[in-house]
Design a protein around this motif. Structure first.
Motif, PDB file in Angstrom:
ATOM      1  N   VAL A 233     -10.542  97.250  24.349  1.00  0.00           N
ATOM      2  CA  VAL A 233      -9.918  96.823  25.604  1.00  0.00           C
ATOM      3  C   VAL A 233     -10.741  95.725  26.265  1.00  0.00           C
ATOM      4  N   TYR A 234     -12.049  95.938  26.357  1.00  0.00           N
ATOM      5  CA  TYR A 234     -12.906  94.960  27.043  1.00  0.00           C
ATOM      6  C   TYR A 234     -12.906  93.616  26.325  1.00  0.00           C
ATOM      7  N   SER A 235     -12.894  93.655  24.994  1.00  0.00           N
ATOM      8  CA  SER A 235     -12.897  92.393  24.239  1.00  0.00           C
ATOM      9  C   SER A 235     -11.585  91.646  24.418  1.00  0.00           C
ATOM     10  N   MET A 236     -10.477  92.394  24.484  1.00  0.00           N
ATOM     11  CA  MET A 236      -9.167  91.768  24.711  1.00  0.00           C
ATOM     12  C   MET A 236      -9.117  91.103  26.087  1.00  0.00           C
ATOM     13  N   VAL A 237      -9.576  91.826  27.121  1.00  0.00           N
ATOM     14  CA  VAL A 237      -9.570  91.282  28.481  1.00  0.00           C
ATOM     15  C   VAL A 237     -10.523  90.095  28.575  1.00  0.00           C
ATOM     16  N   LEU A 238     -11.668  90.179  27.911  1.00  0.00           N
ATOM     17  CA  LEU A 238     -12.621  89.063  27.885  1.00  0.00           C
ATOM     18  C   LEU A 238     -11.987  87.837  27.248  1.00  0.00           C
ATOM     19  N   ASN A 239     -11.224  88.051  26.190  1.00  0.00           N
ATOM     20  CA  ASN A 239     -10.537  86.956  25.511  1.00  0.00           C
ATOM     21  C   ASN A 239      -9.597  86.233  26.470  1.00  0.00           C
ATOM     22  N   ASP A 240      -8.844  86.995  27.252  1.00  0.00           N
ATOM     23  CA  ASP A 240      -7.912  86.381  28.207  1.00  0.00           C
ATOM     24  C   ASP A 240      -8.653  85.758  29.388  1.00  0.00           C
ATOM     25  N   LEU A 241      -9.803  86.316  29.745  1.00  0.00           N
ATOM     26  CA  LEU A 241     -10.643  85.695  30.769  1.00  0.00           C
ATOM     27  C   LEU A 241     -11.094  84.310  30.312  1.00  0.00           C
ATOM     28  N   ILE A 242     -11.493  84.211  29.046  1.00  0.00           N
ATOM     29  CA  ILE A 242     -11.939  82.928  28.499  1.00  0.00           C
ATOM     30  C   ILE A 242     -10.814  81.896  28.580  1.00  0.00           C
ATOM     31  N   HIS A 243      -9.590  82.325  28.271  1.00  0.00           N
ATOM     32  CA  HIS A 243      -8.448  81.410  28.347  1.00  0.00           C
ATOM     33  C   HIS A 243      -8.192  80.962  29.783  1.00  0.00           C
ATOM     34  N   PHE A 244      -8.393  81.873  30.721  1.00  0.00           N
ATOM     35  CA  PHE A 244      -8.242  81.511  32.127  1.00  0.00           C
ATOM     36  C   PHE A 244      -9.265  80.454  32.524  1.00  0.00           C
ATOM     37  N   VAL A 245     -10.505  80.653  32.127  1.00  0.00           N
ATOM     38  CA  VAL A 245     -11.571  79.696  32.455  1.00  0.00           C
ATOM     39  C   VAL A 245     -11.286  78.342  31.808  1.00  0.00           C
ATOM     40  N   LEU A 246     -10.787  78.356  30.573  1.00  0.00           N
ATOM     41  CA  LEU A 246     -10.473  77.112  29.880  1.00  0.00           C
ATOM     42  C   LEU A 246      -9.307  76.363  30.531  1.00  0.00           C
ATOM     43  N   ALA A 247      -8.490  77.094  31.300  1.00  0.00           N
ATOM     44  CA  ALA A 247      -7.356  76.463  31.979  1.00  0.00           C
ATOM     45  C   ALA A 247      -7.734  75.867  33.329  1.00  0.00           C
ATOM     46  N   LEU A 248      -8.919  76.180  33.829  1.00  0.00           N
ATOM     47  CA  LEU A 248      -9.331  75.705  35.155  1.00  0.00           C
ATOM     48  C   LEU A 248      -9.336  74.183  35.294  1.00  0.00           C
ATOM     49  N   PRO A 249      -9.696  73.406  34.245  1.00  0.00           N
ATOM     50  CA  PRO A 249      -9.641  71.943  34.398  1.00  0.00           C
ATOM     51  C   PRO A 249      -8.271  71.427  34.815  1.00  0.00           C
ATOM     52  N   VAL A 250      -7.208  72.145  34.457  1.00  0.00           N
ATOM     53  CA  VAL A 250      -5.862  71.730  34.872  1.00  0.00           C
ATOM     54  C   VAL A 250      -5.726  71.836  36.388  1.00  0.00           C
ATOM     55  N   ILE A 251      -6.291  72.904  36.966  1.00  0.00           N
ATOM     56  CA  ILE A 251      -6.264  73.055  38.421  1.00  0.00           C
ATOM     57  C   ILE A 251      -7.048  71.926  39.083  1.00  0.00           C
ATOM     58  N   PHE A 252      -8.229  71.606  38.521  1.00  0.00           N
ATOM     59  CA  PHE A 252      -9.037  70.513  39.082  1.00  0.00           C
ATOM     60  C   PHE A 252      -8.316  69.172  38.958  1.00  0.00           C
ATOM     61  N   LEU A 253      -7.534  69.014  37.899  1.00  0.00           N
ATOM     62  CA  LEU A 253      -6.745  67.790  37.725  1.00  0.00           C
ATOM     63  C   LEU A 253      -5.742  67.639  38.858  1.00  0.00           C
ATOM     64  N   PHE A 254      -5.052  68.718  39.197  1.00  0.00           N
ATOM     65  CA  PHE A 254      -4.061  68.652  40.278  1.00  0.00           C
ATOM     66  C   PHE A 254      -4.724  68.547  41.648  1.00  0.00           C
ATOM     67  N   ILE A 255      -5.932  69.063  41.776  1.00  0.00           N
ATOM     68  CA  ILE A 255      -6.686  68.851  43.015  1.00  0.00           C
ATOM     69  C   ILE A 255      -6.930  67.359  43.214  1.00  0.00           C
ATOM     70  N   ALA A 256      -7.270  66.684  42.112  1.00  0.00           N
ATOM     71  CA  ALA A 256      -7.492  65.236  42.163  1.00  0.00           C
ATOM     72  C   ALA A 256      -6.187  64.486  42.414  1.00  0.00           C
TER      73      ALA A 256
END
Length: 256
Positions: free
Chosen positions: A105-128
């Protein structure tokens, strides 16, 4: 010393399982990482057309508003939906190898956490794009990530454990999660809810995280009272999930 070795073993196991899941997910995938952001972005486009262009919802920087909530929601739903069949899909491993099953369970949730972090540049792009100030309050982001990890892990432990004994739970989770989406302030602002009904929103733990992420990315603020409530919910749900898992773990090999 023995306890430290056990903790290190569990930590290493979670990391290795997460690495394995990442490799499996993107094996023979051309777009790879892009798949992790295409789904919330496509949803954002649909909601933008429906609520900003057609209904003309009066919320500034609406795309940024949407993705600031949709990305953390995607982390939640990806883990919750996967948790329904997690132990069933790893039945061979559970039957033949003795190891802490909750690490799946923890490894699965960690995997999705990593994907969330990798998506953060998109948010910063729209901030710009919207010419917003860079949010310096993102220094508190790791705290939110830790507590959302605990929340999602707790819910996933409950679902993955109970689904072994009540197989209809998988379908109920899909229905309930889809309903939960609309009582989470993602496509609308929580202030738009009449005051007498607003308590319904705050019964939903994910609402706190959506609001907190949005406050950081858009308003460059951290509301400590909301953070405290989110942390309390997360710790409580994780504790409940872990206790349910431990009470049923001894029967896993019989029912998978």
């Amino acid at each position: 010393m023995i306890k430290n070795r056990k903790v290190q073993y569990i930590f290493d196991l979670i990391i290795e399982l997460a690495k394995k899941e990442l490799k499996v997910r993107y094996k023979n995938s051309v777009l790879g990482y892009l798949w992790s952001i295409l789904s919330p972005l496509s949803s954002a486009v649909v909601f933008y057309i429906a609520f900003k262009i057609v209904i003309r919802l009066k919320i500034d920087n609406y795309v940024l508003f949407l993705i600031a909530g949709l990305f953390c929601w995607q982390w939640y739903t990806n883990s919750i939906f996967a948790s329904s069949t997690l132990f069933l899909n790893n039945s061979t491993l559970i039957k033949k190898v003795k190891f802490p099953r909750d690490t799946l369970v923890y490894s699965m949730v960690l995997n999705d956490l990593i994907h969330f972090v990798l998506a953060l540049p998109v948010i910063f792009l729209f901030i710009a794009i919207y010419k917003q100030k860079f949010p310096t309050m993102i220094v508190f982001l790791p705290i939110l990530l830790i507590f959302q990890f605990l929340l999602v892990s707790g819910v996933s432990l409950i679902i993955s454990s109970l689904n072994l004994f009540f197989r209809d739970l998988e379908r109920l989770v899909i229905v309930f999660t889809n309903l939960l989406f609309y009582i989470t302030p993602i496509i609308y602002n929580e202030d738009m809810i009449p005051a007498k009904y607003r308590f319904i929103i705050y019964l939903n733990p994910m609402a706190y995280f959506v609001i907190l992420y949005r406050r950081i990315f858009i308003n460059n603020q951290l509301e400590y009272n909301l953070l405290l409530l989110a942390a309390s919910y997360s710790l409580l749900i994780f504790y409940i999930g872990y206790r349910i898992y431990k009470s049923l773990e001894w029967r896993f090999a019989e029912v998978v």
